[in-house]
Design a protein around this motif. Structure first.
Motif, PDB file in Angstrom:
ATOM      1  N   ILE A 186     -15.974  -5.884  12.063  1.00 30.53           N
ATOM      2  CA  ILE A 186     -16.824  -5.543  10.725  1.00 30.53           C
ATOM      3  C   ILE A 186     -17.981  -5.013  11.091  1.00 30.53           C
ATOM      4  O   ILE A 186     -18.781  -5.366  11.860  1.00 30.53           O
ATOM      5  CB  ILE A 186     -16.696  -6.549   9.823  1.00 30.53           C
ATOM      6  CG1 ILE A 186     -15.537  -7.187   9.379  1.00 30.53           C
ATOM      7  CG2 ILE A 186     -17.794  -6.107   8.586  1.00 30.53           C
ATOM      8  CD1 ILE A 186     -14.624  -6.334   8.488  1.00 30.53           C
ATOM      9  N   ILE A 188      -8.321  -5.934   9.464  1.00 28.07           N
ATOM     10  CA  ILE A 188      -9.777  -6.566   9.833  1.00 28.07           C
ATOM     11  C   ILE A 188     -10.280  -6.461   8.509  1.00 28.07           C
ATOM     12  O   ILE A 188     -11.143  -7.347   7.903  1.00 28.07           O
ATOM     13  CB  ILE A 188     -10.405  -5.838  10.993  1.00 28.07           C
ATOM     14  CG1 ILE A 188      -9.715  -5.937  12.255  1.00 28.07           C
ATOM     15  CG2 ILE A 188     -11.937  -6.101  11.094  1.00 28.07           C
ATOM     16  CD1 ILE A 188     -10.387  -5.073  13.435  1.00 28.07           C
ATOM     17  N   LEU A 189     -10.319  -5.290   7.829  1.00 25.47           N
ATOM     18  CA  LEU A 189     -10.900  -4.912   6.579  1.00 25.47           C
ATOM     19  C   LEU A 189     -10.663  -5.893   5.606  1.00 25.47           C
ATOM     20  O   LEU A 189     -11.530  -6.682   4.673  1.00 25.47           O
ATOM     21  CB  LEU A 189     -10.700  -3.455   6.180  1.00 25.47           C
ATOM     22  CG  LEU A 189     -11.403  -3.165   4.921  1.00 25.47           C
ATOM     23  CD1 LEU A 189     -12.834  -2.939   5.209  1.00 25.47           C
ATOM     24  CD2 LEU A 189     -10.891  -1.609   4.578  1.00 25.47           C
ATOM     25  N   ALA A 204     -14.804  -1.335   8.426  1.00 27.98           N
ATOM     26  CA  ALA A 204     -14.292  -2.058   9.639  1.00 27.98           C
ATOM     27  C   ALA A 204     -13.928  -0.980  10.540  1.00 27.98           C
ATOM     28  O   ALA A 204     -13.538   0.235  10.222  1.00 27.98           O
ATOM     29  CB  ALA A 204     -12.747  -2.863   9.359  1.00 27.98           C
ATOM     30  N   GLY A 253     -12.211  -9.261   5.935  1.00 34.27           N
ATOM     31  CA  GLY A 253     -13.583  -9.237   5.539  1.00 34.27           C
ATOM     32  C   GLY A 253     -13.779  -9.273   4.127  1.00 34.27           C
ATOM     33  O   GLY A 253     -14.466 -10.082   3.556  1.00 34.27           O
ATOM     34  N   ALA A 255      -7.538  -1.564  11.743  1.00 36.80           N
ATOM     35  CA  ALA A 255      -8.567  -1.375  10.861  1.00 36.80           C
ATOM     36  C   ALA A 255      -8.678  -2.044   9.689  1.00 36.80           C
ATOM     37  O   ALA A 255      -9.403  -2.854   9.098  1.00 36.80           O
ATOM     38  CB  ALA A 255      -9.173  -0.069  11.024  1.00 36.80           C
ATOM     39  N   SER A 268     -11.592  -0.055  14.314  1.00 30.32           N
ATOM     40  CA  SER A 268     -10.672  -0.721  15.488  1.00 30.32           C
ATOM     41  C   SER A 268      -9.878   0.839  16.265  1.00 30.32           C
ATOM     42  O   SER A 268     -10.596   1.835  15.812  1.00 30.32           O
ATOM     43  CB  SER A 268      -9.502  -1.240  14.603  1.00 30.32           C
ATOM     44  OG  SER A 268      -8.616  -1.738  15.748  1.00 30.32           O
TER      45      SER A 268
END
Length: 411
Positions: free
Chosen positions: A346, A385-386, A374, A389, A382, A376
């Motif tokens: 993040i 991960i996003l 995010a 978050g 990405a 990656s």
């Protein structure tokens, strides 16, 4: 004498503050001239001189800049928003500073004139008509064929823009636009160009990056997410770049930043909008995270007459999600930013609003409460991960007149 950068107006989603910070890194004193400095997030930045002034009064701005020249060496004048960019061009001409062509900016910001110039140069655009009343809107929609987009002929941030699929929706939104018009109404009626949405970031006459953009909750166009780089073949990238750069020639642009929005339709890339500015936040941050290219610093260097370049230093995948209000009311609290920012990958979590803010959804950029970015090595990573978050961020909005508050996540 201290060198200063004059910033006209501001933006409420973060770009104004980025300009302030970039100016300070370059050793410049940022000075903001705004009709209401407290509205903007650069107002509270350290070391900024904020001056309240009518930004629609060119003579007053010239007088204030002349006064500031007694204390500072004005190195440049610019803005983060296209609504002030014509004024910036006029000020730059008056003080013999590098700047945009105000005539080109003015005709670009008039969406009808923009369409006429693009069409005359053979740039692919949706079918369009200009209307001034309900009968003309209905007639234009009948000629183009449903569905159509209705929008004001001037403005930004999707304000007043709506997809209309029926005669009733057209009539209702036309009345909404007519009621909101402070002068002679000018409504643009456009063909709905269906296809993946892209935007191209341009500095000078160079296409720097192409990203994707999607929206939340049709029929409105509230930003939902964006990503860099767009998943394009080399041929598709060159095609979008070519069409985007052809807009500069058609509109007399080519100095400083330009943002071009397009949709890839059955007939290829079709230009939806040309903006004589950088994309709003978090666009510039995402380009820097993806490629190491600092568009804002390059823009400031251009404005103060210094050499600039845009070399790519790396290549990452960057995705962002906007946090969109799900109801009207009073924002009691919003939290989870620290937890989300602590996750690996993040890059940024930013809230645009504070608790106790009144939320009144408009169907445009003002519905966004913040964003998460995010980074990656691939888009699926990405986005994963996003999502982790975004799932950590919660807020509570009490509807007007409700006795019990209701909580919501950002999903």
């Amino acid at each position: 004498m201290t060198r200063a950068l004059i910033l006209i107006g501001g933006t409420v989603m973060g770009s104004g503050l980025l300009y302030v910070q970039a100016a300070q890194r370059l050793g410049l004193q940022p000075i903001t001239l705004s009709s209401d400095p407290s509205r903007y997030d650069n107002f509270a930045a350290k070391g900024v001189e904020a001056i309240r002034i009518d930004t629609d009064d060119l003579d007053a701005l010239i007088s204030e800049c002349s006064r500031l020249q007694k204390t500072y060496e004005i190195a440049g004048i610019t803005s983060a928003a296209d609504s002030f960019y014509e004024t910036v061009g006029k000020l730059c001409r008056h003080f013999s500073l590098p700047g945009p062509n105000p005539d080109a900016v003015q005709q670009c910001c008039d969406k009808y004139t923009q369409r006429q110039l693009l069409a005359a140069s053979g740039v692919p655009i949706p079918a369009y008509r200009l209307a001034a009343n309900e009968a003309e809107v209905e007639g234009a929609a009948a000629e183009i064929g449903l569905p159509v987009i209705l929008k004001p002929a001037a403005g930004s941030g999707s304000v007043g823009v709506r997809l209309c699929r029926s005669a009733k929706e057209i009539a209702d939104h036309t009345m909404h636009l007519l009621r909101g018009s402070r002068s002679s109404p000018r409504i643009l009626v456009e063909e709905f160009a269906e296809g993946r949405h892209y935007w191209a970031d341009i500095m000078g006459s160079a296409a720097v990056a192409i990203g994707t953009l999607d929206f939340d909750r049709p029929p409105h166009f509230v930003y939902r997410g964006c990503a860099y780089p767009a998943a394009l073949t080399d041929e598709e990238y060159e095609y979008i770049s070519h069409v985007s750069l052809s807009c500069l020639r058609a509109l007399g642009l080519g100095w400083g930043p330009t943002n071009v929005e397009l949709r890839w339709t059955k007939r290829g890339p079709v230009v939806i909008e040309v903006n004589p500015r950088l994309a709003g936040s978090p666009g510039p941050q995402m380009v820097q995270l993806a490629y190491g290219v600092d568009l804002i610093t390059a823009h400031i260097k251009l404005a103060i007459g210094e050499e600039w370049d845009l070399p790519r230093r790396h290549s990452h995948t960057v995705a962002a999600r906007f946090l969109v209000a799900d109801r009207d009311g009073t924002l009691n609290w919003i939290r989870g930013d620290s937890e989300a920012a602590a996750l690996s990958g993040i890059a940024e979590v930013k809230f645009y609003v504070q608790p106790k803010t009144t939320i009144a959804r408009k169907g445009d950029y003002r519905d966004c409460l913040g964003h998460v970015i995010a980074v990656s090595s691939s888009l699926p990573q990405a986005e994963a991960i996003l999502q982790r978050g975004v799932d950590l961020i919660k807020w509570s909005i009490t509807p007007q007149g409700a006795a019990v508050e209701s909580s919501s996540s950002s999903n």
